[in-house]
Design an enzyme around this catalytic site. Sequence first.
Site, PDB file in Angstrom:
ATOM      1  N   SER A 128       9.907  -6.662  -1.127  1.00  0.00           N
ATOM      2  CA  SER A 128      11.327  -7.034  -0.901  1.00  0.00           C
ATOM      3  C   SER A 128      11.806  -6.539   0.472  1.00  0.00           C
ATOM      4  O   SER A 128      12.637  -5.639   0.551  1.00  0.00           O
ATOM      5  CB  SER A 128      12.229  -6.529  -2.038  1.00  0.00           C
ATOM      6  N   LYS A 185       3.985   1.477  -4.615  1.00  0.00           N
ATOM      7  CA  LYS A 185       4.918   0.946  -5.620  1.00  0.00           C
ATOM      8  C   LYS A 185       4.223   0.697  -6.965  1.00  0.00           C
ATOM      9  O   LYS A 185       4.687   1.172  -8.004  1.00  0.00           O
ATOM     10  CB  LYS A 185       5.543  -0.382  -5.123  1.00  0.00           C
ATOM     11  N   GLY A 224       0.795  -1.222   0.000  1.00  0.00           N
ATOM     12  CA  GLY A 224       0.000   0.000   0.000  1.00  0.00           C
ATOM     13  C   GLY A 224       0.827   1.271   0.000  1.00  0.00           C
ATOM     14  O   GLY A 224       0.278   2.380   0.028  1.00  0.00           O
TER      15      GLY A 224
HETATM   16  P1  ADP Z   1       1.800  -1.148  -3.359  1.00  0.00           P
HETATM   17  O1  ADP Z   1       2.049  -1.548  -4.784  1.00  0.00           O
HETATM   18  O2  ADP Z   1       2.999  -0.502  -2.722  1.00  0.00           O
HETATM   19  O3  ADP Z   1       1.247  -2.265  -2.529  1.00  0.00           O
HETATM   20  P2  ADP Z   1      -0.425   0.321  -4.447  1.00  0.00           P
HETATM   21  O4  ADP Z   1       0.203   1.118  -5.535  1.00  0.00           O
HETATM   22  O5  ADP Z   1      -1.132  -0.954  -4.837  1.00  0.00           O
HETATM   23  O6  ADP Z   1       0.689  -0.001  -3.345  1.00  0.00           O
HETATM   24  O7  ADP Z   1      -1.444   1.204  -3.626  1.00  0.00           O
HETATM   25  C1  ADP Z   1      -1.133   2.515  -3.213  1.00  0.00           C
HETATM   26  C2  ADP Z   1      -2.431   3.285  -2.956  1.00  0.00           C
HETATM   27  O8  ADP Z   1      -2.093   4.597  -2.504  1.00  0.00           O
HETATM   28  C3  ADP Z   1      -3.271   3.453  -4.189  1.00  0.00           C
HETATM   29  O9  ADP Z   1      -4.631   3.359  -3.820  1.00  0.00           O
HETATM   30  C4  ADP Z   1      -2.916   4.864  -4.650  1.00  0.00           C
HETATM   31  O10 ADP Z   1      -3.978   5.476  -5.368  1.00  0.00           O
HETATM   32  C5  ADP Z   1      -2.685   5.576  -3.333  1.00  0.00           C
HETATM   33  N1  ADP Z   1      -1.756   6.746  -3.406  1.00  0.00           N
HETATM   34  C6  ADP Z   1      -2.025   7.963  -2.894  1.00  0.00           C
HETATM   35  N2  ADP Z   1      -0.990   8.800  -3.098  1.00  0.00           N
HETATM   36  C7  ADP Z   1      -0.059   8.121  -3.766  1.00  0.00           C
HETATM   37  C8  ADP Z   1       1.234   8.455  -4.271  1.00  0.00           C
HETATM   38  N3  ADP Z   1       1.768   9.681  -4.136  1.00  0.00           N
HETATM   39  N4  ADP Z   1       1.940   7.500  -4.893  1.00  0.00           N
HETATM   40  C9  ADP Z   1       1.427   6.257  -5.037  1.00  0.00           C
HETATM   41  N5  ADP Z   1       0.209   5.867  -4.580  1.00  0.00           N
HETATM   42  C10 ADP Z   1      -0.548   6.801  -3.947  1.00  0.00           C
END
Ligand code: ADP
Length: 217
Positions: A126, A58, A55
Site C-alpha cells: 500500500s 509484513k 521484504g
Molecule cells: P513482506 O510481507 O513485507 O514482503 P516478508 O514477511 O515476506 O515481507 O519477509 C520478511 C523477511 O524478513 C522474512 O524472511 C523474515 O524471516 C525476515 N525477518 C527478519 N527479521 C524480521 C522481523 N523482525 N520481522 C519480520 N520479518 C523479519
Amino acid sequence: MLAPMPDRDPDPTPPAADHNLTWHAGQVAPADRARAMGLPPDQLGMTLWFTGLSGSGKSTIAVALEQKLIAMGRPAFRLDGDNVRHGLNADLGFSAEDRTENIRRVGEVARLMAEAGLIVIACFISPYRADRERVRRMHEASNLRFIEVFVDTPLDICAARDPKGLYAKAASGQLTTGLTGISPDAPYEPPESPELVLKTGELGVEGCVAGVVEAMS
Ligand code: ADP
C-alpha cells in the site's frame, strides 16, 4: 436486550453513478454480534493495516500475530497482498491505477470483515498515502478501529533479505518496473502519523507481535 444500532456515516466511496440505490440498515449492533460470537461485548472487529516495502516483514509478522490472537481467543483473519491477487484482485497489475484499485477493494473487504466482528490483519505494501487514508476513512465511517502499522525496514535490509528474489531480479535487469522503492515508477510514501512503527531491523518477530497486541489494548 439488543443495543441500539449505530448509523453508518456518509461513505468515502459512493457508487460511481446514480443507480437508484438505497442503503438498507440492519438491526444488529456490534456489541450484540460480539456476544453472539461468544466474545465480551467490547471486543469488536477492527483492522490492523500493515504497510511497508516488499521484504520489510509484513507477512511474517502477520502470520505470527494471527496465531497469537487466535491462541488468545480473538477472532483474527489475515488478508495478504499476494494471496488476494490470486482471486479477488487477479485482474489487477502494478500500475499506479491498479495499485489504488487493489487497496480500495481490499480496504472495503477489510471493513466488511471488521464489521462482521473479525480482527483483520491486512498486509499490503500500500505505497500511496492517499489510498491508506481512504481505507482509514472507510473504517471511521463505519465506527471501526483502524490501526496503521508502519513496518519500517530500510530498503537495504529488505534487499538483503529478498525473500521473493525480487531485488535480485531488479539488480540483474530482469525486473524493471513495479518494485516499490526501487523502480522509478513505484515510489513508497511512508505514513506520517501511523498508530505504530515497527523497526524490524532492531526488533525480532516476537517483539513486533507483542507491540501490535499492546497497541490494540
Ligand atoms: P513482506 O510481507 O513485507 O514482503 P516478508 O514477511 O515476506 O515481507 O519477509 C520478511 C523477511 O524478513 C522474512 O524472511 C523474515 O524471516 C525476515 N525477518 C527478519 N527479521 C524480521 C522481523 N523482525 N520481522 C519480520 N520479518 C523479519
